[in-house]
Design a protein around this motif. Structure first.
Motif, PDB file in Angstrom:
ATOM      1  N   ARG A  55      -2.091   0.370   3.058  1.00 29.49           N
ATOM      2  CA  ARG A  55      -0.667   0.659   2.789  1.00 29.49           C
ATOM      3  C   ARG A  55      -0.535   1.682   1.679  1.00 29.49           C
ATOM      4  O   ARG A  55       0.311   2.574   1.728  1.00 29.49           O
ATOM      5  CB  ARG A  55       0.043  -0.624   2.341  1.00 29.49           C
ATOM      6  CG  ARG A  55       0.854  -1.268   3.358  1.00 29.49           C
ATOM      7  CD  ARG A  55       1.749  -2.399   2.889  1.00 29.49           C
ATOM      8  NE  ARG A  55       1.478  -3.102   1.668  1.00 29.49           N
ATOM      9  CZ  ARG A  55       1.487  -4.426   1.551  1.00 29.49           C
ATOM     10  NH1 ARG A  55       1.736  -5.201   2.593  1.00 29.49           N
ATOM     11  NH2 ARG A  55       1.267  -4.997   0.400  1.00 29.49           N
ATOM     12  N   THR A  56      -1.375   1.551   0.658  1.00 32.44           N
ATOM     13  CA  THR A  56      -1.327   2.455  -0.486  1.00 32.44           C
ATOM     14  C   THR A  56      -1.843   3.844  -0.122  1.00 32.44           C
ATOM     15  O   THR A  56      -1.218   4.850  -0.458  1.00 32.44           O
ATOM     16  CB  THR A  56      -2.176   1.882  -1.644  1.00 32.44           C
ATOM     17  OG1 THR A  56      -1.667   0.594  -1.978  1.00 32.44           O
ATOM     18  CG2 THR A  56      -2.152   2.784  -2.850  1.00 32.44           C
ATOM     19  N   LEU A  57      -2.956   3.893   0.571  1.00 32.46           N
ATOM     20  CA  LEU A  57      -3.617   5.169   0.852  1.00 32.46           C
ATOM     21  C   LEU A  57      -3.014   5.942   2.020  1.00 32.46           C
ATOM     22  O   LEU A  57      -3.120   7.163   2.062  1.00 32.46           O
ATOM     23  CB  LEU A  57      -5.105   4.925   1.143  1.00 32.46           C
ATOM     24  CG  LEU A  57      -5.933   4.448  -0.029  1.00 32.46           C
ATOM     25  CD1 LEU A  57      -7.311   4.004   0.441  1.00 32.46           C
ATOM     26  CD2 LEU A  57      -6.054   5.554  -1.074  1.00 32.46           C
ATOM     27  N   SER A  77      -0.988   1.133   9.553  1.00 25.74           N
ATOM     28  CA  SER A  77      -1.435  -0.156   9.018  1.00 25.74           C
ATOM     29  C   SER A  77      -1.769  -1.132  10.137  1.00 25.74           C
ATOM     30  O   SER A  77      -2.744  -1.869  10.061  1.00 25.74           O
ATOM     31  CB  SER A  77      -0.368  -0.773   8.110  1.00 25.74           C
ATOM     32  OG  SER A  77      -0.254  -0.027   6.931  1.00 25.74           O
ATOM     33  N   LEU A  78      -0.958  -1.126  11.176  1.00 28.49           N
ATOM     34  CA  LEU A  78      -1.215  -2.011  12.310  1.00 28.49           C
ATOM     35  C   LEU A  78      -2.518  -1.631  13.013  1.00 28.49           C
ATOM     36  O   LEU A  78      -3.305  -2.501  13.389  1.00 28.49           O
ATOM     37  CB  LEU A  78      -0.049  -1.984  13.294  1.00 28.49           C
ATOM     38  CG  LEU A  78      -0.138  -2.949  14.471  1.00 28.49           C
ATOM     39  CD1 LEU A  78      -0.235  -4.393  13.998  1.00 28.49           C
ATOM     40  CD2 LEU A  78       1.060  -2.767  15.384  1.00 28.49           C
ATOM     41  N   SER A  79      -2.786  -0.351  13.151  1.00 30.96           N
ATOM     42  CA  SER A  79      -4.029   0.105  13.789  1.00 30.96           C
ATOM     43  C   SER A  79      -5.251  -0.301  12.976  1.00 30.96           C
ATOM     44  O   SER A  79      -6.261  -0.724  13.535  1.00 30.96           O
ATOM     45  CB  SER A  79      -4.018   1.623  13.965  1.00 30.96           C
ATOM     46  OG  SER A  79      -3.012   2.004  14.855  1.00 30.96           O
ATOM     47  N   VAL A  80      -5.157  -0.185  11.662  1.00 29.53           N
ATOM     48  CA  VAL A  80      -6.284  -0.572  10.810  1.00 29.53           C
ATOM     49  C   VAL A  80      -6.431  -2.087  10.815  1.00 29.53           C
ATOM     50  O   VAL A  80      -7.544  -2.612  10.882  1.00 29.53           O
ATOM     51  CB  VAL A  80      -6.125  -0.011   9.383  1.00 29.53           C
ATOM     52  CG1 VAL A  80      -7.248  -0.502   8.483  1.00 29.53           C
ATOM     53  CG2 VAL A  80      -6.093   1.512   9.413  1.00 29.53           C
ATOM     54  N   ILE A 134     -14.983   0.095   8.095  1.00 27.01           N
ATOM     55  CA  ILE A 134     -14.035  -0.127   9.194  1.00 27.01           C
ATOM     56  C   ILE A 134     -12.727   0.611   8.934  1.00 27.01           C
ATOM     57  O   ILE A 134     -12.218   1.333   9.797  1.00 27.01           O
ATOM     58  CB  ILE A 134     -13.764  -1.643   9.368  1.00 27.01           C
ATOM     59  CG1 ILE A 134     -15.031  -2.371   9.813  1.00 27.01           C
ATOM     60  CG2 ILE A 134     -12.616  -1.883  10.363  1.00 27.01           C
ATOM     61  CD1 ILE A 134     -14.957  -3.886   9.636  1.00 27.01           C
ATOM     62  N   CYS A 135     -12.181   0.431   7.738  1.00 29.59           N
ATOM     63  CA  CYS A 135     -10.873   1.008   7.423  1.00 29.59           C
ATOM     64  C   CYS A 135     -10.910   2.524   7.357  1.00 29.59           C
ATOM     65  O   CYS A 135     -10.014   3.201   7.886  1.00 29.59           O
ATOM     66  CB  CYS A 135     -10.349   0.431   6.112  1.00 29.59           C
ATOM     67  SG  CYS A 135      -9.970  -1.333   6.227  1.00 29.59           S
ATOM     68  N   VAL A 136     -11.934   3.068   6.724  1.00 30.72           N
ATOM     69  CA  VAL A 136     -12.049   4.526   6.616  1.00 30.72           C
ATOM     70  C   VAL A 136     -12.225   5.154   8.000  1.00 30.72           C
ATOM     71  O   VAL A 136     -11.597   6.172   8.310  1.00 30.72           O
ATOM     72  CB  VAL A 136     -13.189   4.915   5.646  1.00 30.72           C
ATOM     73  CG1 VAL A 136     -13.554   6.383   5.765  1.00 30.72           C
ATOM     74  CG2 VAL A 136     -12.781   4.566   4.215  1.00 30.72           C
ATOM     75  N   ALA A 137     -13.037   4.547   8.844  1.00 28.46           N
ATOM     76  CA  ALA A 137     -13.205   5.073  10.206  1.00 28.46           C
ATOM     77  C   ALA A 137     -11.876   5.057  10.962  1.00 28.46           C
ATOM     78  O   ALA A 137     -11.514   6.036  11.624  1.00 28.46           O
ATOM     79  CB  ALA A 137     -14.264   4.264  10.962  1.00 28.46           C
ATOM     80  N   SER A 152     -13.542   6.181  -2.343  1.00 25.53           N
ATOM     81  CA  SER A 152     -12.133   6.149  -2.774  1.00 25.53           C
ATOM     82  C   SER A 152     -11.430   4.908  -2.256  1.00 25.53           C
ATOM     83  O   SER A 152     -10.605   4.306  -2.949  1.00 25.53           O
ATOM     84  CB  SER A 152     -11.392   7.397  -2.291  1.00 25.53           C
ATOM     85  OG  SER A 152     -11.923   8.542  -2.889  1.00 25.53           O
ATOM     86  N   PHE A 153     -11.757   4.525  -1.027  1.00 22.76           N
ATOM     87  CA  PHE A 153     -11.149   3.329  -0.457  1.00 22.76           C
ATOM     88  C   PHE A 153     -11.530   2.104  -1.293  1.00 22.76           C
ATOM     89  O   PHE A 153     -10.672   1.292  -1.653  1.00 22.76           O
ATOM     90  CB  PHE A 153     -11.562   3.133   1.001  1.00 22.76           C
ATOM     91  CG  PHE A 153     -10.837   1.991   1.647  1.00 22.76           C
ATOM     92  CD1 PHE A 153      -9.598   2.182   2.233  1.00 22.76           C
ATOM     93  CD2 PHE A 153     -11.374   0.712   1.639  1.00 22.76           C
ATOM     94  CE1 PHE A 153      -8.905   1.120   2.793  1.00 22.76           C
ATOM     95  CE2 PHE A 153     -10.695  -0.356   2.202  1.00 22.76           C
ATOM     96  CZ  PHE A 153      -9.454  -0.152   2.780  1.00 22.76           C
ATOM     97  N   LEU A 154     -12.813   1.984  -1.615  1.00 18.56           N
ATOM     98  CA  LEU A 154     -13.279   0.853  -2.425  1.00 18.56           C
ATOM     99  C   LEU A 154     -12.639   0.847  -3.815  1.00 18.56           C
ATOM    100  O   LEU A 154     -12.313  -0.209  -4.348  1.00 18.56           O
ATOM    101  CB  LEU A 154     -14.804   0.856  -2.540  1.00 18.56           C
ATOM    102  CG  LEU A 154     -15.540   0.384  -1.290  1.00 18.56           C
ATOM    103  CD1 LEU A 154     -17.031   0.703  -1.395  1.00 18.56           C
ATOM    104  CD2 LEU A 154     -15.319  -1.102  -1.056  1.00 18.56           C
ATOM    105  N   GLU A 155     -12.469   2.047  -4.386  1.00 18.45           N
ATOM    106  CA  GLU A 155     -11.822   2.134  -5.703  1.00 18.45           C
ATOM    107  C   GLU A 155     -10.380   1.620  -5.619  1.00 18.45           C
ATOM    108  O   GLU A 155      -9.940   0.844  -6.472  1.00 18.45           O
ATOM    109  CB  GLU A 155     -11.846   3.585  -6.187  1.00 18.45           C
ATOM    110  CG  GLU A 155     -11.281   3.770  -7.571  1.00 18.45           C
ATOM    111  CD  GLU A 155     -11.380   5.214  -8.033  1.00 18.45           C
ATOM    112  OE1 GLU A 155     -10.456   5.650  -8.733  1.00 18.45           O
ATOM    113  OE2 GLU A 155     -12.361   5.889  -7.696  1.00 18.45           O
TER     114      GLU A 155
END
Length: 184
Positions: free
Chosen positions: A65-67, A76-79, A103-106, A121-124
């Motif tokens: 949601r943030t990124l 968001s629904l797709s992820v 998973i999320c980045v892909a 960046s996602f993990l941060e």
């Protein structure tokens, strides 16, 4: 507009999943598989010492949601779907933040059509106090709404929030619930 508010079905769980709970959960999954036709790989919770904590997966959705605020609302629904598919159909450990980041980045990069998102960046973002707090706030909101079954679908209609479904529901039942609401 659509929002995903995460409920934390088994958030912050610290207990190793014992055989009795595993068998019970797999029985529920089998019923959902039969009713929905969706694939379930029943080995997702079979690793030794598995702790079924849904908070990391919920927090990953909040991080999205943030990124992904520039992406369409359905991102968001797709992820969310990608996380669920990875766990239920592929048996991936979505309690592991590294696995969640992959998973999320892909999924985000596929939606974005490029490589704008990266795992570091996602993990941060996912590990940030803001994301942790926002996830907790989602859990608290779901509790205030009195939601006990997941997934739940609520609809804002004429300035009131209406529960359309809590738990697995067939699409025909959702359509009927929406039509009933429109008649009121």
């Amino acid at each position: 507009k659509m929002d995903i508010v995460v409920g934390g079905l088994r958030a912050y769980n610290k207990e190793v999943l014992d055989e009795e709970k595993r068998v019970s959960l797999l029985g529920h999954w089998k019923h959902v598989e039969e009713a929905s036709g969706l694939p379930f790989l029943m080995t997702g919770m079979s690793q030794p010492g598995f702790i079924y904590d849904t908070e990391p997966a919920c927090r990953a959705v909040v991080a999205v949601r943030t990124l992904a605020d520039e992406l369409p609302a359905l991102a968001s629904l797709s992820v969310f779907r990608a996380i669920q598919h990875a766990f239920y159909a592929e048996g991936k450990d979505v309690t592991n933040v590294g696995v969640l980041a992959q998973i999320c980045v892909a999924a985000l990069n596929e939606l974005d059509g490029g490589n704008a998102f990266d795992e570091a960046s996602f993990l941060e973002t996912m590990s940030s106090p803001m994301c942790i707090n926002e996830t907790r706030q989602d859990f608290e909101q779901v509790q205030r709404w009195g939601i006990r079954g997941f997934p739940a679908l609520l609809l804002l209609h004429e300035n009131a929030l209406h529960m359309l479904a809590a738990g697995y529901t067939k699409s025909a039942n959702l359509i009927n619930a929406i039509q009933e609401l429109q008649r009121v």
